[in-house]
Design an enzyme around this catalytic site. Structure first.
Site, PDB file in Angstrom:
ATOM      1  CG  ASP A   1      -0.303  -0.288   2.516  1.00 56.76           C
ATOM      2  OD1 ASP A   1       0.953   0.049   2.679  1.00 56.76           O
ATOM      3  OD2 ASP A   1      -0.885  -0.944   3.417  1.00 56.76           O
ATOM      4  CB  SER A   2       0.393   4.670   1.163  1.00 57.77           C
ATOM      5  OG  SER A   2       0.049   4.326   2.580  1.00 57.77           O
TER       6      SER A   2
END
Lengths: 266, 266
Positions: free
Chosen positions: A15-16
């Site tokens: 993810d981020s």
């Protein structure tokens, strides 16, 4: 991909926290430097994604049967969004705990199916600093900030444990970032810049843990060959010699250039 | 390469200043972040190499005819070693000025031959801080350090000019790092950490100049599509919709996923 290369690939899927890993001091960039001239670090981080959404892109990126050369290793780093709470601001990202584990298993299986020899490394989500999250929300929205936390450290911890448990069941390595980080006093502000994403120090923890795991699984940079001769091995008067010295022709056959890398790691 | 991907590649070919560009604050890592989810930055930096040695590996990495998809762009950043002085400590790396220009032309032509549409970006070597070089040599070798500089700023400047001239002749973009850096007062210590290699500030100059050149040549990150939907575009109840919304099937046909990127930039 676009080039004929001798370097194996290490893919970072997540993810981020993975997407942002090439920012200043980021763990992805540090890994690229650690594997300089040995392996290519390929970042596939998707901010905001959970394991459910990751499953929707997996077959696009790595269709099975896979036509190309599979990566040597992949890190799978999800859970921070799956653990978002129902009924709160980020509930869209929430994935129920049993589904999180199921999805992770699917993702791991996908890579194993693509390449039985691929090294799959699970990474559990980092801890959550609820105070840091609140301050961050207030800095963005002032009085209009959400009153209730969208994530808690305790709930994220249950996701981290499922990740660790799955790794044990599938007999693959796992980095329990949630636990590791909390062993350091002041982890809340030292490792997390907004209660969720990593500071440079937090990135350094992930970098060093990933390095250790890759080393432990037989993919140590120190033991891998350079893709081309070190400059000190090049004879200024006859530079072409160094480029032929590893049983390599200059015919453009790249696989022949570094046979050990080609056979062991690609 | 190992993956089926929709992202175009930007290759960074050069010497140590390119090889080290994924260290903390490095221009390569910063570029990877600038093109996050838009393009893959592939580093091919070879410490100590000059253009003569680079020519020896070019055909290994990018044989012609090229079987795969060619990179969208390549930066070619040599000259710092070619400009090493004859009769001094680093003379092995020296390449005569006319040959430097000839070799650079060969390298550019190689990429253009591989792919007529590839964006080739030349980068001239940074200036040399002779005092910084001397201090660095003394820090390593004390009294045994070489007495005469192995590089001078003036000579490196003649290489930079040949690089700029070649770019004009071949009508391709060029970043004259040698000139740009010297326009800032105190460039010697601000941009160079040992008189030759870049500080974080020096890396930031190269990063911003490369970004500007790529933007000017039609490869601006802002105008490129994400490879997969932004999380805000995903419907939590029907996430699969966003993954089908760009005329893309879920059949694993990655080229269909982002048709604009596929046709314009790969």
């Amino acid at each position: 991909m676009a080039m004929a290369v001798v370097r194996p690939q290490i893919v970072l899927l997540g993810d981020s926290i993975t997407e942002q890993s090439f920012r200043r001091g980021g763990w992805g960039a540090a890994l690229a430097d650690s594997y300089s001239r040995k392996a290519d670090i390929v970042v596939r981080g998707y901010g905001g994604y959970n394991t459910r959404w990751a499953l929707l892109l997996l077959h696009h990126l790595w269709p099975i049967p896979f036509a190309g050369t599979a990566p040597a290793a992949v890190t799978i780093f999800f859970g921070a969004n799956d653990a978002a709470l129902l009924g709160r601001q980020s509930e869209k990202q929430h994935v129920p705990l049993p589904e999180y584990k199921h999805n992770l298993r699917q993702i791991v299986s996908h890579f194993k199916q693509m390449s039985p020899s691929i090294l799959v490394l699970l990474i559990a989500p980092p801890p959550v600093d609820e105070d840091g999250r609140e301050q961050y929300a207030k800095s963005l929205y002032g009085d209009k900030a959400r009153k209730l936390p969208e994530r808690t450290n305790e709930v994220t911890g249950t996701y981290a444990r499922q990740c660790v448990e799955l790794a044990q069941e599938m007999q693959i390595p796992c980095i329990d970032v949630w636990t590791v980080m909390q062993q350091t006093e002041g982890w809340q502000k030292l490792f997390l810049r907004d209660g969720l994403h990593l500071t440079e120090e937090g990135n350094a923890v992930v970098h060093s843990e990933v390095l250790r795991a890759l080393n432990g699984a037989g993919l140590a940079a120190e033991e891998m060959q350079l893709d081309f001769p070190h400059h000190s091995a090049i004879d200024g008067a006859h530079p072409e010699k160094a480029f032929q010295s590893q049983g390599c022709s200059s015919s453009g056959n790249v696989d022949a250039f570094c046979p050990e890398i080609a056979s062991n790691h690609i």
